[in-house]
Design an enzyme around this catalytic site. Structure first.
Site, PDB file in Angstrom:
ATOM      1  CG  PHE A  42       2.834  15.382   5.324  1.00  0.00           C
ATOM      2  CD1 PHE A  42       2.359  16.674   4.976  1.00  0.00           C
ATOM      3  CD2 PHE A  42       1.727  14.517   5.570  1.00  0.00           C
ATOM      4  CE1 PHE A  42       1.085  16.817   4.939  1.00  0.00           C
ATOM      5  CE2 PHE A  42       0.583  14.517   5.549  1.00  0.00           C
ATOM      6  CZ  PHE A  42       0.280  15.901   5.092  1.00  0.00           C
ATOM      7  CE  LYS A  88      -3.693   2.439   2.544  1.00  0.00           C
ATOM      8  NZ  LYS A  88      -5.024   2.106   3.506  1.00  0.00           N
ATOM      9  CG  LEU A 101      -5.016  14.278   6.202  1.00  0.00           C
ATOM     10  CD1 LEU A 101      -3.995  14.111   5.222  1.00  0.00           C
ATOM     11  CD2 LEU A 101      -5.350  15.593   6.540  1.00  0.00           C
ATOM     12  CB  THR A 118      -0.846   7.822  -6.011  1.00  0.00           C
ATOM     13  OG1 THR A 118      -0.833   7.646  -4.713  1.00  0.00           O
ATOM     14  CG2 THR A 118      -1.173   6.619  -6.856  1.00  0.00           C
ATOM     15  CG  ASN A 157       1.691  19.025   2.287  1.00  0.00           C
ATOM     16  OD1 ASN A 157       2.092  20.087   2.952  1.00  0.00           O
ATOM     17  ND2 ASN A 157       0.511  18.610   2.248  1.00  0.00           N
ATOM     18  CB  CYS A 161       5.890   6.083  -2.530  1.00  0.00           C
ATOM     19  SG  CYS A 161       6.361   5.990  -0.904  1.00  0.00           S
ATOM     20  CG  HIS A 201      -0.393  24.169   0.620  1.00  0.00           C
ATOM     21  ND1 HIS A 201       0.904  24.050   1.092  1.00  0.00           N
ATOM     22  CD2 HIS A 201      -0.752  23.117   0.926  1.00  0.00           C
ATOM     23  CE1 HIS A 201       1.140  22.914   2.024  1.00  0.00           C
ATOM     24  NE2 HIS A 201      -0.021  22.315   1.725  1.00  0.00           N
ATOM     25  CB  CYS A 215      -1.871  22.666   4.674  1.00  0.00           C
ATOM     26  SG  CYS A 215      -0.998  20.794   4.721  1.00  0.00           S
TER      27      CYS A 215
END
Length: 390
Positions: free
Chosen positions: A212, A52, A263, A59, A337, A57, A304, A161
């Site tokens: 991130f 997974k 998220l 996408t 990010n 990594c 962003h 963010c």
């Protein structure tokens, strides 16, 4: 097609971004090598979780990232790679030191590019979602770069963010309401505060592992630039909105094991459903300077890069040409990010792209554009901006 165009006049008294700076920790992570390294460091051998993370990594479109986490830190604090241990004290000890050092380096880089002495800085806006202490990181940054004790300080903690653009909005207000002031905006973030081993109980953690990064950013903001200053962007209208009843969409909690994030899968769709109205409102608030038709493709975009899904949804919503979000996509690929810092990296790439066009004898691109970010709340931050490099 947006039905109003802002015919922008020279912004006397409007805040300008006068310089940009950035800094990173020493550990550069290649995305292609992340999966094996992460599972080795955390002593995990779950093949399904590994598959997974490998998919994620790819996408995320991230290629490289900088991180504070190192083998030295794991050797000193092996409990960070174990499940269920109270490690918040250790994490904050590492994070507080790391974000201060990165903020100092980014600020010093920015001040050097600005070209004026540090004693000319009158205000400091400090942004971070990676530390918790009293006094805050603003004091340690001020001390580290030699700011005057008379410097007026503001801290924005745990804005996620959207923190970089929120800090820019605050710095803009300070600069425009304090003639002659020069504001240092500094952002600094590290993922160590939320570093955890993979777990089938927390599959959403893998998104953060794949996406991130760490680093710091800095800007100098001031109105009415002097002859020695070289303004980069002129900041016009700035607004903020939150979406009612979306508090759980970006959910972060500081626990004994560090920060835990969730998220919601619907975040990109929520942004897509609301971003058009937000941008219409942002442009509409400046309508008193003149009105004609404008296409959103006639603007530059500094968004962003929360992730590729968010950028794809915005591109689709406004029917943007593929080049419009290139600065955001480049920042995501090169740095991941990096939370509040990332908007600094996007603006640097926008400047680079404008200068490249000019050096090739081409038009430098649109002078009018939008700076956008999305964070917990769900909160939308936006600034109508003029690129002074084109």
């Amino acid at each position: 097609m947006f039905h109003k165009q802002i015919l922008m006049k020279n912004g006397v008294g409007k805040a300008n971004i006068l310089a940009l700076g950035k800094a990173f920790p020493h550990q550069l992570v290649m995305q292609d090598l992340l999966v094996d390294g992460y599972f080795k460091d955390t002593n995990c051998d779950d093949p399904e979780l590994k598959r997974k993370l490998t998919r994620l990594c790819k996408t995320t479109t991230v290629k490289t990232r900088y991180v504070v986490m190192s083998q030295e830190i794991l050797n000193k604090y092996p409990e960070l790679a174990l499940e269920g241990l109270p490690t918040v004290k250790q994490r904050l000890d590492i994070c507080n030191k790391a974000v201060t050092q990165m903020a100092i380096e980014a600020s010093e880089s920015c001040i050097k590019k600005w070209g004026r002495p540090v004693s000319d800085i009158t205000h400091l806006v400090y942004v971070s979602s990676s530390e918790a202490r009293l006094p805050g990181g603003d004091i340690y940054l001020a001390k580290g770069i030699g700011l005057s004790p008379d410097t007026n300080r503001v801290m924005l903690y745990f804005s996620g963010c959207s923190g970089g653009v929120a800090g820019l909005r605050v710095a803009k207000d300070i600069a425009e309401n304090n003639p002659g002031s020069r504001v240092l905006l500094a952002t600094s973030e590290t993922t160590i505060i939320g570093y955890k081993p993979p777990s089938v109980k927390r599959p959403y953690d893998l998104v953060g592992v794949a996406l991130f990064g760490d680093g710091a950013g800095a800007m100098i903001i001031g109105s009415d630039p002097t002859r020695s200053e070289r303004p980069l962007f002129e900041l016009h209208t700035a607004i903020q909105n939150f979406l009612p009843d979306t508090e759980k969409v970006i959910d972060g909690r500081l626990t004994e094991e560090g920060i835990s994030f969730k998220l919601d899968r619907e975040l990109p769709e929520i942004i897509e459903d609301n971003v058009k109205g937000f941008c219409d409102k942002l442009l509409g608030q400046f309508g008193h300077d003149g009105i004609v038709d404008i296409d959103y493709n006639d603007l530059f975009w500094a968004v962003h890069p929360g992730g590729p899904a968010i950028l794809n949804r915005i591109e689709k919503k406004f029917n943007l040409g593929p080049e419009k979000l290139s600065a955001s996509r480049r920042a995501l690929a090169d740095y991941g990010n990096a939370s509040s810092n990332t908007i600094v990296y996007v603006l640097e790439y926008l400047i680079e792209e404008s200068l490249k066009k000019r050096n090739e004898g081409k038009d430098g691109g649109p002078d009018l554009g939008l700076i956008l970010a999305f964070g917990p709340g769900v909160t939308f931050e936006g600034i109508l901006t003029r690129n002074l490099i084109v």
